[in-house]
Design a protein around this motif. Structure first.
Motif, mmCIF file in Angstrom:
data_model
loop_
_atom_site.group_PDB
_atom_site.id
_atom_site.type_symbol
_atom_site.label_atom_id
_atom_site.label_comp_id
_atom_site.label_asym_id
_atom_site.label_seq_id
_atom_site.Cartn_x
_atom_site.Cartn_y
_atom_site.Cartn_z
ATOM 1 N N PRO A 94 33.866 49.372 51.928
ATOM 2 C CA PRO A 94 34.112 50.140 50.706
ATOM 3 C C PRO A 94 35.299 49.591 49.932
ATOM 4 N N ILE A 95 35.214 49.669 48.619
ATOM 5 C CA ILE A 95 36.279 49.171 47.752
ATOM 6 C C ILE A 95 37.089 50.355 47.229
ATOM 7 N N GLU A 96 38.373 50.334 47.489
ATOM 8 C CA GLU A 96 39.238 51.393 46.997
ATOM 9 C C GLU A 96 39.398 51.297 45.482
ATOM 10 N N LYS A 97 39.657 52.425 44.864
ATOM 11 C CA LYS A 97 39.877 52.445 43.414
ATOM 12 C C LYS A 97 41.317 52.038 43.101
ATOM 13 N N GLY A 98 41.495 51.530 41.898
ATOM 14 C CA GLY A 98 42.849 51.246 41.425
ATOM 15 C C GLY A 98 43.222 49.779 41.373
ATOM 16 N N TYR A 99 42.314 48.881 41.748
ATOM 17 C CA TYR A 99 42.632 47.457 41.672
ATOM 18 C C TYR A 99 42.687 47.027 40.208
ATOM 19 N N THR A 100 43.762 46.388 39.831
ATOM 20 C CA THR A 100 43.930 45.939 38.446
ATOM 21 C C THR A 100 43.423 44.518 38.285
ATOM 22 N N GLY A 101 42.952 44.219 37.080
ATOM 23 C CA GLY A 101 42.454 42.882 36.787
ATOM 24 C C GLY A 101 42.579 42.564 35.317
ATOM 25 N N LEU A 102 42.851 41.311 35.015
ATOM 26 C CA LEU A 102 42.937 40.873 33.624
ATOM 27 C C LEU A 102 41.558 41.011 32.981
ATOM 28 N N ASN A 103 41.505 41.732 31.888
ATOM 29 C CA ASN A 103 40.234 42.032 31.205
ATOM 30 C C ASN A 103 39.244 42.728 32.157
ATOM 31 N N GLY A 154 32.994 25.966 60.525
ATOM 32 C CA GLY A 154 34.048 25.678 59.553
ATOM 33 C C GLY A 154 34.466 26.944 58.830
ATOM 34 N N THR A 155 34.998 26.792 57.636
ATOM 35 C CA THR A 155 35.367 27.937 56.803
ATOM 36 C C THR A 155 34.349 28.088 55.690
ATOM 37 N N VAL A 156 33.758 29.276 55.599
ATOM 38 C CA VAL A 156 32.719 29.541 54.598
ATOM 39 C C VAL A 156 33.209 30.668 53.689
ATOM 40 N N ILE A 157 33.042 30.476 52.377
ATOM 41 C CA ILE A 157 33.551 31.445 51.396
ATOM 42 C C ILE A 157 32.442 31.825 50.421
ATOM 43 N N ALA A 158 32.312 33.117 50.180
ATOM 44 C CA ALA A 158 31.406 33.626 49.151
ATOM 45 C C ALA A 158 32.220 34.415 48.140
ATOM 46 N N ASN A 159 32.056 34.108 46.852
ATOM 47 C CA ASN A 159 32.786 34.776 45.774
ATOM 48 C C ASN A 159 31.910 35.829 45.118
ATOM 49 N N ILE A 160 32.526 36.956 44.779
ATOM 50 C CA ILE A 160 31.847 38.018 44.031
ATOM 51 C C ILE A 160 32.725 38.356 42.823
ATOM 52 N N ASN A 161 32.232 38.075 41.636
ATOM 53 C CA ASN A 161 32.983 38.366 40.411
ATOM 54 C C ASN A 161 32.495 39.679 39.806
ATOM 55 N N THR A 162 33.440 40.554 39.491
ATOM 56 C CA THR A 162 33.103 41.871 38.952
ATOM 57 C C THR A 162 33.947 42.153 37.703
ATOM 58 N N ASN A 163 33.638 43.264 37.049
ATOM 59 C CA ASN A 163 34.381 43.657 35.843
ATOM 60 C C ASN A 163 34.656 45.158 35.806
ATOM 61 N N PHE A 164 34.919 45.741 36.973
ATOM 62 C CA PHE A 164 35.217 47.181 36.996
ATOM 63 C C PHE A 164 36.670 47.460 37.414
ATOM 64 N N GLY A 165 37.532 46.490 37.268
ATOM 65 C CA GLY A 165 38.937 46.695 37.601
ATOM 66 C C GLY A 165 39.669 47.529 36.562
ATOM 67 N N VAL A 166 40.840 47.989 36.932
ATOM 68 C CA VAL A 166 41.682 48.744 36.001
ATOM 69 C C VAL A 166 42.357 47.733 35.065
ATOM 70 N N PRO A 167 42.247 47.921 33.747
ATOM 71 C CA PRO A 167 42.842 46.943 32.820
ATOM 72 C C PRO A 167 44.352 46.834 33.013
ATOM 73 N N ILE A 168 44.850 45.626 32.912
ATOM 74 C CA ILE A 168 46.292 45.388 33.000
ATOM 75 C C ILE A 168 46.928 45.693 31.649
ATOM 76 N N VAL A 169 47.934 46.559 31.655
ATOM 77 C CA VAL A 169 48.654 46.912 30.426
ATOM 78 C C VAL A 169 49.933 46.097 30.369
ATOM 79 N N ASP A 170 50.070 45.346 29.316
ATOM 80 C CA ASP A 170 51.254 44.499 29.153
ATOM 81 C C ASP A 170 52.426 45.360 28.681
ATOM 82 N N LYS A 171 53.400 45.564 29.572
ATOM 83 C CA LYS A 171 54.583 46.351 29.229
ATOM 84 C C LYS A 171 55.806 45.469 29.012
#
Length: 244
Positions: A153-162, A178-195
């Protein structure tokens, strides 16, 4: 990774202060024949950096279900010829994100080259950040079940650019795979606010953004001091002239 295959090469030599990195060494990479029937196939060459490390990209045509590679140091004036042999079996991580009742879950499955599930293998799940991966789901490691599957499960609140987040499912440093990597790209992160106030008139802003009070008060004080000195010198000059 599913898109590319790499060999990470590290070269060290024993010196006065222990093991030291070997920089600017040319290594030759071969696809080895374990039967000894045919000669090794040269894939390419790579040079180590200042840290004695190199990342060699393996062309896809030299990747099979089970492949043996040789990395050789040859004809070097400073070091003796040496080689390292690595055998790996190709596996695949199928990873996706599912949503149920507003809760996101990472589903990952580890499969062999013949699409058979691999059980009792350890996978790491993380969120890719600038200086490494942030563990996801509250645990550092997850073990695949009889179907080769894990569910995190993915916790809420992870921030991401755009709002973009990059999750990674990793089979780390397996002796067999060896080392095996699978990437998952998503767009449901919390927007980063530039302060940031860097471009505002603050004490830590660039010289072109000096606060107004720092421009006005010091200059007023300087003008006042120089005016007093000028008046004093003028009065001294008048006193000097009156005595003559």
């Amino acid at each position: 990774m599913k898109e590319n295959y790499f060999l990470n090469i590290t070269a060290k030599s024993k010196g006065k202060n222990g093991f030291e990195p070997c920089e600017n060494l040319n290594f030759t990479v071969y696809k080895a024949d374990t039967t000894g029937v045919v000669a090794d196939i040269k894939i390419g060459q790579i040079k180590t950096n200042m840290s004695g490390k190199a990342k060699f990209i393996i062309p896809s045509q030299f990747v099979g279900q089970s492949t043996t590679y040789k990395v050789k140091l040859e004809n070097n004036k400073k070091y003796d010829d040496t080689e390292s042999i690595l055998s790996v079996t190709n596996v695949t991580i199928e990873a996706s994100i599912e949503k149920a009742d507003s809760v996101y879950t990472i589903k990952a499955r580890l499969l062999s080259a013949t699409n058979q599930p691999l059980a009792e293998e350890t996978l790491n799940v993380g969120l890719k950040r600038l200086f490494g991966n942030l563990s996801v789901g509250g645990e550092e490691k997850y073990t695949t079940d009889v179907d080769g599957t894990i569910s995190v499960p993915i916790e809420k609140g992870y921030t991401g650019l755009n709002r973009k987040l990059n999750f990674q499912v990793v089979l780390p440093e397996s002796e067999k795979y060896g080392t095996v990597i699978a990437n998952i790209n998503t767009n449901f992160g919390v927007p980063i606010v530039d302060k940031s106030t860097f471009n505002e008139r603050t004490m830590w802003s660039p010289p072109t953004k000096i606060p107004f009070f720092l421009l006005i008060i010091p200059n007023v004080l300087l003008i006042g001091i120089w005016s007093m000195l000028t008046l004093l010198l003028f009065n001294l000059y008048k006193i000097y002239k009156s005595k003559n």
